[in-house]
Design a protein around this motif. Structure first.
Motif, mmCIF file in Angstrom:
data_model
loop_
_atom_site.group_PDB
_atom_site.id
_atom_site.type_symbol
_atom_site.label_atom_id
_atom_site.label_comp_id
_atom_site.label_asym_id
_atom_site.label_seq_id
_atom_site.Cartn_x
_atom_site.Cartn_y
_atom_site.Cartn_z
ATOM 1 N N GLN A 335 31.469 45.441 27.781
ATOM 2 C CA GLN A 335 30.818 44.258 27.199
ATOM 3 C C GLN A 335 31.222 44.092 25.726
ATOM 4 O OE1 GLN A 335 28.523 42.099 28.861
ATOM 5 N NE2 GLN A 335 28.624 40.778 27.053
ATOM 6 N N SER A 338 34.360 42.274 25.084
ATOM 7 C CA SER A 338 34.474 40.931 25.659
ATOM 8 C C SER A 338 34.716 39.890 24.578
ATOM 9 C CB SER A 338 33.174 40.560 26.390
ATOM 10 O OG SER A 338 32.948 41.457 27.445
ATOM 11 N N ALA A 362 29.533 41.145 31.373
ATOM 12 C CA ALA A 362 30.182 39.878 31.731
ATOM 13 C C ALA A 362 30.239 38.974 30.519
ATOM 14 C CB ALA A 362 29.447 39.203 32.877
ATOM 15 N N THR A 364 32.113 36.534 29.647
ATOM 16 C CA THR A 364 33.155 35.606 30.090
ATOM 17 C C THR A 364 33.006 34.222 29.462
ATOM 18 O OG1 THR A 364 31.797 35.028 32.018
ATOM 19 C CG2 THR A 364 33.412 36.780 32.313
ATOM 20 N N SER A 370 34.701 35.771 37.646
ATOM 21 C CA SER A 370 35.098 37.163 37.772
ATOM 22 C C SER A 370 36.608 37.356 37.908
ATOM 23 C CB SER A 370 34.330 37.838 38.910
ATOM 24 O OG SER A 370 34.230 36.981 40.004
ATOM 25 N N SER A 374 35.143 41.751 34.024
ATOM 26 C CA SER A 374 33.720 42.048 34.135
ATOM 27 C C SER A 374 33.564 43.389 34.860
ATOM 28 C CB SER A 374 32.995 40.929 34.898
ATOM 29 O OG SER A 374 33.639 40.662 36.133
ATOM 30 N N ASP A 376 30.351 46.000 36.725
ATOM 31 C CA ASP A 376 28.933 46.111 37.084
ATOM 32 C C ASP A 376 28.721 47.116 38.204
ATOM 33 O OD1 ASP A 376 29.852 44.417 39.366
ATOM 34 O OD2 ASP A 376 29.889 42.901 37.786
#
Ligand SMILES: *Cc1c(COP(=O)(O)O)cnc(C)c1O
Length: 413
Positions: A335, A338, A362, A364, A370, A374, A376
């Motif tokens: 994260q 990102s 995420a 984004t 996706s 990402s 998870d």
């Protein structure tokens, strides 16, 4: 150079031959896309879009012709009004199945979001159950191969549609290659030529050189905020396949008798066209990022699936951590690497439909996209995280550098 950077550099050297092979796939798929753009003579005026009813939307119609050709189908539906992959899938299934018919999934229990579509009881409004449609599934053998005997034994007189999920989604089974899908369809069709084979193609597009329709599937569906949108499409889904089936799907999406004739495209077409142009490249960037991730983490002693040198048919990379702390710090570092919301700190939390807390990274540009990087997973033993996407390889490498640097500071590696 720090230890972390040294590891990544060494891995990059070792994955080089595979990266090269992937670039050849990217080129072959790019060529397929470009040839179709050229055949259909895409022009600036195709991006204009329509409003209101959306009659005479030539840009929308041309994009559907291009999808049709790329996926070697008879017809295609590519629409902003298809809100997600789940919508594309349920739209397809619910237009093909009627009361008394059965849907048989042959890749185990389908993707989580389809649970409500299938339904538990007749009280689940709008579900297959409530509509009187039967559902059954056959598990894979050892989580990796079609169980041909069980499939054939489970086909009944009312089995109308067979469902295949190409990608593992968020499960620990193997994804199914186009070659495996080809073989199973051939066997099924030899005995049951009239059964409709549906493929959930999410995460699979452009990872291999062939797509489900050209190996015998009748209909396939996916999301434009995954692979075929190339990171630029801001919404939408597609369904490709036999002409008579696409007509049924279009009648369910819009109105019987109207189907594909209507549906305004507003201003989405430029992104969808340009995204499709970018897609074969972006998919391979992401795939190469997954190779690097797998190689680096394997080197550090983690279990990764697929392994860096295994054949791939989708973008999902799973990583098994030793502890909860490692898993959480991995996701948090992704994260922090990102482009958007990098200062947000993901924490595990319960979300509807999951029994364990889930943690997600995420950051984004496009919500939930996706094909962008990402990561998870549910925070429970065996602490498996799923990582996917990366519009550019550099982003995945950058995220790994952050993870490894952080881990070496904390003494994890
Ligand atoms: C993502 C995905 C879906 C659902 O797509 P959404 O756009 O998230 O609704 C379905 N099947 C598979 C295998 C997926 O990866």
């Amino acid at each position: 150079m720090t230890h972390a950077l040294e590891i990544i550099k060494q891995s990059e050297i070792e994955i080089e031959p595979l990266v090269k092979q992937n670039k050849q796939i990217a080129y072959d798929n790019f060529k397929k896309v470009m040839q179709s753009f050229n055949d259909h003579s895409v022009m600036e005026s195709d991006f204009t879009g329509t409003t209101g009813y959306g009659y005479d939307d030539t840009g929308r119609d041309k994009l559907e012709d291009i999808y049709r050709d790329i996926f070697k189908a008879e017809d295609a539906l590519v629409r902003a009004q298809i809100i997600s992959g789940t919508h594309a899938i349920s739209l397809s299934l619910l237009s093909l199945l009627e009361r008394g018919d059965e849907l048989l999934y042959i890749t185990g229990w389908p993707y989580d979001t389809l649970e409500k579509v299938i339904g538990d009881s007749e009280e689940d409004v709008g579900s297959m159950k409530a509509l009187g449609i039967d559902f059954n599934y056959v598990d894979l053998i050892d989580d990796k191969a079609f169980d041909i005997d069980a499939i054939l034994n489970n086909i009944k007189d009312n089995t109308k549609v067979i469902g295949i999920q190409r990608s593992r989604g968020y499960s620990t089974r193997k994804s199914l290659t186009i070659e495996q899908i080809e073989a199973v369809i051939k066997t099924i069709k030899e005995r049951h030529p009239n059964i409709i084979v549906f493929v959930d193609n999410c995460y699979g597009e452009f990872v291999e050189r062939r797509e489900p329709i050209e190996v015998g599937a009748d209909i396939a569906a996916g999301s434009l905020i995954k692979n075929p949108g190339g990171g630029l499409a801001k919404m939408g889904g597609y369904v490709v396949g036999r002409k008579d089936l696409i007509e049924r799907v279009s009648y369910r999406l819009t109105v019987p008798g109207i189907g594909k004739e209507m549906g305004a495209s507003l201003e989405v077409l430029l992104d969808m066209y340009q995204g499709l142009f970018m897609a074969p490249h972006a998919v391979i960037e992401s795939l190469n990022g997954a190779l690097l991730t797998s190689h680096v983490l394997t080197k550090l002693g983690y279990r990764t699936d697929p392994l860096f040198d295994e054949t791939r048919t989708d973008l999902i990379q799973s990583i098994q951590f030793n502890t909860e702390e490692e898993m959480i710090s991995f996701i948090q570092m992704v994260q922090s690497a990102s482009p958007v919301n990098s200062k947000f700190l993901p924490i595990p939390d319960l979300i509807p439909g999951y029994q364990h807390p889930v943690i997600m990274a995420a950051g984004t540009f496009i919500q939930g996209a996706s094909l962008e990087l990402s990561a998870d997973g549910p925070v429970r033993e065996p602490y498996i995280a799923f990582m996917q996407g990366g519009l550019v390889y550099e982003h995945v490498k950058y995220a790994l550098e952050k993870v490894l640097t952080h881990w070496s500071e904390k003494g994890i590696i």
